[in-house]
Scaffold this motif. Sequence first.
Motif, PDB file in Angstrom:
ATOM      1  N   ASP A  92      70.651 113.023   6.007  1.00 29.73           N
ATOM      2  CA  ASP A  92      70.762 113.457   7.237  1.00 29.73           C
ATOM      3  C   ASP A  92      70.248 112.693   8.687  1.00 29.73           C
ATOM      4  O   ASP A  92      70.113 112.589   9.509  1.00 29.73           O
ATOM      5  N   GLY A  93      69.134 113.156   8.343  1.00 29.58           N
ATOM      6  CA  GLY A  93      67.673 112.223   9.314  1.00 29.58           C
ATOM      7  C   GLY A  93      67.902 110.124   9.109  1.00 29.58           C
ATOM      8  O   GLY A  93      67.126 109.576   9.921  1.00 29.58           O
ATOM      9  N   ILE A  94      68.374 109.473   7.986  1.00 32.11           N
ATOM     10  CA  ILE A  94      68.434 108.130   8.420  1.00 32.11           C
ATOM     11  C   ILE A  94      69.669 108.185   8.677  1.00 32.11           C
ATOM     12  O   ILE A  94      70.979 108.269   8.491  1.00 32.11           O
ATOM     13  N   LYS A 103      57.515 111.173  12.762  1.00 30.43           N
ATOM     14  CA  LYS A 103      58.050 112.018  13.210  1.00 30.43           C
ATOM     15  C   LYS A 103      59.942 112.351  12.975  1.00 30.43           C
ATOM     16  O   LYS A 103      60.365 113.137  13.248  1.00 30.43           O
ATOM     17  N   ASP A 104      60.591 111.238  12.725  1.00 25.05           N
ATOM     18  CA  ASP A 104      61.121 111.027  12.150  1.00 25.05           C
ATOM     19  C   ASP A 104      61.231 109.473  10.486  1.00 25.05           C
ATOM     20  O   ASP A 104      60.185 108.604  10.788  1.00 25.05           O
ATOM     21  N   PHE A 105      61.970 109.844   9.583  1.00 26.91           N
ATOM     22  CA  PHE A 105      62.614 107.890   9.108  1.00 26.91           C
ATOM     23  C   PHE A 105      62.387 107.214   9.705  1.00 26.91           C
ATOM     24  O   PHE A 105      61.540 105.731   9.177  1.00 26.91           O
ATOM     25  N   LYS A 106      63.511 107.001  11.192  1.00 21.02           N
ATOM     26  CA  LYS A 106      63.193 105.260  11.784  1.00 21.02           C
ATOM     27  C   LYS A 106      62.068 105.133  12.015  1.00 21.02           C
ATOM     28  O   LYS A 106      61.855 103.707  11.808  1.00 21.02           O
ATOM     29  N   SER A 107      61.441 105.796  12.658  1.00 20.44           N
ATOM     30  CA  SER A 107      60.592 105.387  13.325  1.00 20.44           C
ATOM     31  C   SER A 107      59.059 104.744  12.209  1.00 20.44           C
ATOM     32  O   SER A 107      58.288 104.168  12.292  1.00 20.44           O
ATOM     33  N   ALA A 108      59.204 105.750  11.183  1.00 27.59           N
ATOM     34  CA  ALA A 108      58.490 105.137  10.050  1.00 27.59           C
ATOM     35  C   ALA A 108      58.574 104.250   9.152  1.00 27.59           C
ATOM     36  O   ALA A 108      57.241 103.229   9.147  1.00 27.59           O
TER      37      ALA A 108
END
Length: 330
Positions: A290-292, A256-261
Motif C-alpha cells: 500500500d505504501g509503494i 519516512k516512506d518507501f519512495k524517498s528511501a
Amino acid sequence: MLNKKDVLNNREQLTKRAVGSLIGLAIGDSFGDAARMQANRENYGFITDFTSASAWSTDDTEFALLTAKTLIRCRGKLTSEEVVRSWMEDVVVQDEYKRGGASEKAAADNLRAGLLPPLTGKYSTFHMSDGSAMRIPPIGIICAGDPEKAIRLAQIEAEISHAGDGIWGAQAVAAAVAVAMADGTMDEIFEAALMPVPEDSWLFYNMKKVFEIIEYADYDIISSWMKMHDACRASTWATTAEAIPAAFGCLKLMNKDFKSAVVLAGNFARDADTIGAVVGAVMGAKYSIDGIPLEWAQKVRYPSGTCLQFTKGMDIVKTAESLAELNCTD
C-alpha cells in the motif's frame, strides 16, 4: 514489534507486507541499476524514477526469486540439501549468467566440481560479496516477527556461496526484514540487523562507523553523504562490508516512506542495485504494498530473466503471497 501471534492474526496485512517486500526488492534493484548508469548520471545527476516501460531485473531480484522458489517448495523447512537442489536445477545448468554476481558464478563452479556447502562458499575469492544479502529477503518474509529464526535460515541459504561477512550480511538483512514484517520500529530494525554480526568483523566495524557519522551529523543527508561513502569504501563495490552499511545508512537517513528511501539508496552509486534492493525489501515490508507507488510496482512485477532464465515472466506478487502463507506452517 508485533509478536508472532499478532502478526498471524492479521493475514491480510501480513500478505500486503510480503508483497511489499518482494516488489520493493525488485524496485530497488531496477531503480539502483538505472541510477548508476553513466547516461542517467550525465542527463540527470540525481534520478527520481526509472524506465517508463517494464523494468529489467538483475541478479538481485532473480536470485531472490530462486530463494523464494526453494522456500515455497520445501514449505519453509529449509536445509542445505534443498538449497543445493535449487542451485543444481536453476543455476548450474546455465552456461552463462548475464549480469550475474561473481560469488554466485563461483558457487556454481564449485558445485560442478563436486563440492557442497559450506565449502562451496568458503572456497571462493568472492565469499565476502553482497550477493547473499541481495537474495535473502524471502527468508525475512517467512519469518515475520521472528528474527532469530530468520538468522538461522539465512545461514543455511547463504553458505552455498558465502562465508564470514558474506553470511553475516545476509543474516542482517533477513533479520531486518523479519522485524519490518512485524511492524517493528526503525530502531528495532537496526538492532535486529546488528544482532548476528560479530563485533570483531569488518561488517560490524563499518556499520557502526556509518551510524556514528549519521548521528554526529544529526541525521543530515548532505553532511553525511560523502563521509558515508569514504568510510565504508572497499576495493570492489560489491563487498558486503561496503554495500550493507551503505544500505542501512540510507535507511537511517531516510525512512519516512518507501519512495524517498529507495530514491536515496538508489542514488548512492557504487553497488546501487543491491543497496536499493535491500532498502526496498525492508521498506516494502514495513510500509506494505500500500505504501509503494502503483506504477513502480507494475513495472517490476514480471522479471526479465536477465540472469536466471527460469524467472522470466514470473509473477512476483503471487510468489510473495505464497511466501506469506509459510508464516502459518510452523
